[in-house]
Scaffold this active site. Structure first.
Site, PDB file in Angstrom:
ATOM      1  CB  ALA A 111      17.048   0.500  26.053  1.00  0.00           C
ATOM      2  N   GLY A 121      19.410  -0.632  30.527  1.00  0.00           N
ATOM      3  CA  GLY A 121      20.100  -1.586  29.655  1.00  0.00           C
ATOM      4  C   GLY A 121      21.615  -1.575  29.843  1.00  0.00           C
ATOM      5  CD  GLU A 177      18.029  -4.419  31.821  1.00  0.00           C
ATOM      6  OE1 GLU A 177      18.025  -3.564  30.921  1.00  0.00           O
ATOM      7  OE2 GLU A 177      17.001  -5.008  32.197  1.00  0.00           O
ATOM      8  CD  GLU A 196      15.111  -0.498  33.372  1.00  0.00           C
ATOM      9  OE1 GLU A 196      15.314  -0.279  34.587  1.00  0.00           O
ATOM     10  OE2 GLU A 196      15.960  -1.039  32.644  1.00  0.00           O
TER      11      GLU A 196
HETATM   12  N1  CO8 Z   1      18.275   7.030  25.526  1.00  0.00           N
HETATM   13  C1  CO8 Z   1      18.416   7.978  24.581  1.00  0.00           C
HETATM   14  N2  CO8 Z   1      19.211   9.059  24.736  1.00  0.00           N
HETATM   15  C2  CO8 Z   1      19.865   9.190  25.893  1.00  0.00           C
HETATM   16  C3  CO8 Z   1      19.767   8.248  26.927  1.00  0.00           C
HETATM   17  C4  CO8 Z   1      18.927   7.118  26.696  1.00  0.00           C
HETATM   18  N3  CO8 Z   1      18.801   6.130  27.588  1.00  0.00           N
HETATM   19  N4  CO8 Z   1      20.511   8.645  27.961  1.00  0.00           N
HETATM   20  C5  CO8 Z   1      21.080   9.802  27.595  1.00  0.00           C
HETATM   21  N5  CO8 Z   1      20.695  10.138  26.344  1.00  0.00           N
HETATM   22  C6  CO8 Z   1      21.073  11.328  25.575  1.00  0.00           C
HETATM   23  C7  CO8 Z   1      20.313  12.570  26.039  1.00  0.00           C
HETATM   24  O1  CO8 Z   1      19.043  12.618  25.458  1.00  0.00           O
HETATM   25  C8  CO8 Z   1      21.231  13.651  25.567  1.00  0.00           C
HETATM   26  O2  CO8 Z   1      21.045  13.838  24.183  1.00  0.00           O
HETATM   27  P1  CO8 Z   1      20.945  15.338  23.571  1.00  0.00           P
HETATM   28  O3  CO8 Z   1      22.288  15.947  23.846  1.00  0.00           O
HETATM   29  O4  CO8 Z   1      20.679  15.092  22.125  1.00  0.00           O
HETATM   30  O5  CO8 Z   1      19.855  16.021  24.312  1.00  0.00           O
HETATM   31  C9  CO8 Z   1      22.612  13.065  25.748  1.00  0.00           C
HETATM   32  O6  CO8 Z   1      22.430  11.656  25.830  1.00  0.00           O
HETATM   33  C10 CO8 Z   1      23.285  13.534  27.021  1.00  0.00           C
HETATM   34  O7  CO8 Z   1      22.414  13.261  28.089  1.00  0.00           O
HETATM   35  P2  CO8 Z   1      22.007  14.361  29.192  1.00  0.00           P
HETATM   36  O8  CO8 Z   1      22.051  15.724  28.615  1.00  0.00           O
HETATM   37  O9  CO8 Z   1      20.721  13.904  29.807  1.00  0.00           O
HETATM   38  O10 CO8 Z   1      23.213  14.175  30.205  1.00  0.00           O
HETATM   39  P3  CO8 Z   1      23.199  14.472  31.791  1.00  0.00           P
HETATM   40  O11 CO8 Z   1      24.610  14.405  32.231  1.00  0.00           O
HETATM   41  O12 CO8 Z   1      22.413  15.695  32.089  1.00  0.00           O
HETATM   42  O13 CO8 Z   1      22.387  13.222  32.404  1.00  0.00           O
HETATM   43  C11 CO8 Z   1      21.851  10.912  32.678  1.00  0.00           C
HETATM   44  C12 CO8 Z   1      22.929  11.932  32.322  1.00  0.00           C
HETATM   45  C13 CO8 Z   1      21.477  11.048  34.157  1.00  0.00           C
HETATM   46  C14 CO8 Z   1      22.413   9.518  32.414  1.00  0.00           C
HETATM   47  C15 CO8 Z   1      20.585  11.164  31.822  1.00  0.00           C
HETATM   48  O14 CO8 Z   1      20.981  11.257  30.450  1.00  0.00           O
HETATM   49  C16 CO8 Z   1      19.555  10.108  31.925  1.00  0.00           C
HETATM   50  O15 CO8 Z   1      18.838  10.037  32.909  1.00  0.00           O
HETATM   51  N6  CO8 Z   1      19.438   9.232  30.884  1.00  0.00           N
HETATM   52  C17 CO8 Z   1      18.467   8.184  30.854  1.00  0.00           C
HETATM   53  C18 CO8 Z   1      18.866   7.056  31.765  1.00  0.00           C
HETATM   54  C19 CO8 Z   1      17.795   6.003  31.784  1.00  0.00           C
HETATM   55  O16 CO8 Z   1      16.699   6.207  32.215  1.00  0.00           O
HETATM   56  N7  CO8 Z   1      18.158   4.806  31.281  1.00  0.00           N
HETATM   57  C20 CO8 Z   1      17.273   3.683  31.251  1.00  0.00           C
HETATM   58  C21 CO8 Z   1      16.559   3.655  29.948  1.00  0.00           C
HETATM   59  S1  CO8 Z   1      15.317   2.407  29.917  1.00  0.00           S
HETATM   60  C22 CO8 Z   1      16.155   0.992  29.638  1.00  0.00           C
HETATM   61  O17 CO8 Z   1      17.352   0.952  29.537  1.00  0.00           O
HETATM   62  C23 CO8 Z   1      15.320  -0.215  29.498  1.00  0.00           C
HETATM   63  C24 CO8 Z   1      16.126  -1.431  29.058  1.00  0.00           C
HETATM   64  C25 CO8 Z   1      15.192  -2.525  28.673  1.00  0.00           C
HETATM   65  C26 CO8 Z   1      14.500  -2.236  27.369  1.00  0.00           C
HETATM   66  C27 CO8 Z   1      13.446  -3.201  27.116  1.00  0.00           C
HETATM   67  C28 CO8 Z   1      12.702  -2.867  25.849  1.00  0.00           C
HETATM   68  C29 CO8 Z   1      11.301  -3.308  25.843  1.00  0.00           C
END
Ligand code: CO8
Length: 264
Positions: free
Chosen positions: A63, A108, A111, A131
């Site tokens: 998400a 997500g 999920e 999360e």
């Molecule tokens: N949300 C928003 N933006 C994201 C997300 C995300 N989950 N994941 C990646 N991005 C964006 C980055 O911010 C980045 O954007 P920008 O270029 O503008 O800075 C772009 O995508 C590329 O990402 P990275 O530069 O970080 O790429 P890397 O190759 O260095 O890393 C990763 C890849 C490891 C996947 C890293 O991006 C990461 O850790 N992302 C987050 C993963 C994460 O924690 N996901 C879980 C999110 S929480 C969730 O899903 C909860 C679901 C339930 C919700 C319930 C609501 C109440």
């Protein structure tokens, strides 16, 4: 359309979550677009769906953390419901969904893959529920579906540690059915969709409902669910023709033909 594309290929479709700049992260707009794409699928026309992510790096990286970062308790709950309602639609959609996980499937992303009927992945795929490292619980069904799909102990380990797992471990614990080199993943998913789409559509639909509904019931109620959905297949042209074809084949092997199952 928007952040979600659909390509109809005969009797199956490929849906692509297309927000590669954010690794296909699910913001409200992506969820709305995906809902609108589902609205446009006629299950009498499309008999199987492949769900994948745009680009070569990510299926869905979760998400959208930016969007979630300022939510109040009530807004957080509402966002969870929005995702849960949509994923439940996928889970109960009257045709099978195959998740072709082509990279990160985090939060997500893991999920939404778990709301699909079948998961296959690229050897580069990474799964996880990160999360608790962000101060929240999995909120799009992760605490429920992961524990049902793999063992409760393994689900708890993944969720409490927030540790990601690679494709081979996802395969080992039964989270995915198969692992492919990235370039072979979509062709394999589409071949599976095509195979499913060739079978009798009412029967496939009833199998999905029988398995899903039966898993939520005790065994006595579950077998009644099966009986009703089994009975529902009879008197359909597909059942008549499917069985008549087998009997013709027994009678004279030359009479066998490929049954063109209709949605009757
Ligand atoms: N949300 C928003 N933006 C994201 C997300 C995300 N989950 N994941 C990646 N991005 C964006 C980055 O911010 C980045 O954007 P920008 O270029 O503008 O800075 C772009 O995508 C590329 O990402 P990275 O530069 O970080 O790429 P890397 O190759 O260095 O890393 C990763 C890849 C490891 C996947 C890293 O991006 C990461 O850790 N992302 C987050 C993963 C994460 O924690 N996901 C879980 C999110 S929480 C969730 O899903 C909860 C679901 C339930 C919700 C319930 C609501 C109440």
């Amino acid at each position: 359309m928007g952040f979600v594309d659909i390509e109809k290929k005969g009797k199956y479709a490929v849906i692509t979550i297309n927000r590669p700049d954010a690794l296909n992260a699910l913001n409200s707009q992506v969820l709305d677009d995906l809902g609108a794409v589902l609205d446009g699928i006629d299950p009498d026309e499309i008999r199987a769906v492949v769900l994948t992510g745009a680009g070569e790096k990510s299926f869905v990286a979760g998400a959208d953390i930016g969007e979630m970062s300022t939510l109040s308790k009530a807004e957080g709950e509402a966002f969870g419901k929005k995702g849960n309602d949509l994923f439940r639609r996928i889970e109960t959609f009257p045709v099978p969904f195959i998740a072709a996980v082509n990279g990160f499937a985090l939060g997500g992303g893991c999920e939404i893959a778990m709301s699909c009927d079948i998961r296959i992945c690229a050897d580069s795929a990474v799964f996880g529920q990160p999360e608790v490292g962000l101060g929240i619980t999995p909120g799009f069904g992760g605490t429920q579906r992961l524990a049902r799909l793999v063992s409760p102990g393994m689900a708890k380990q993944m969720i409490y540690t927030a540790r990601n797992i690679k494709a081979d471990e996802a395969y080992r614990i039964g989270l995915v059915n198969a692992v492919y080199p990235l370039e072979e993943l979509l062709p394999a998913a589409e071949k599976m969709a095509e195979t499913i789409a060739k079978n009798a559509p009412i029967a496939v639909r009833n199998c999905k409902k029988a398995i899903n509904d039966g898993l939520q019931a005790d065994i006595d109620k579950a077998i009644v669910i099966e009986e009703k959905l089994f009975g529902d297949c009879f008197e359909s042209e597909d059942q008549r023709e499917g069985m008549a074809n087998f009997l013709r084949k027994k009678d004279d092997p030359k009479k066998v033909k490929v049954v063109d199952f209709q949605n009757r």
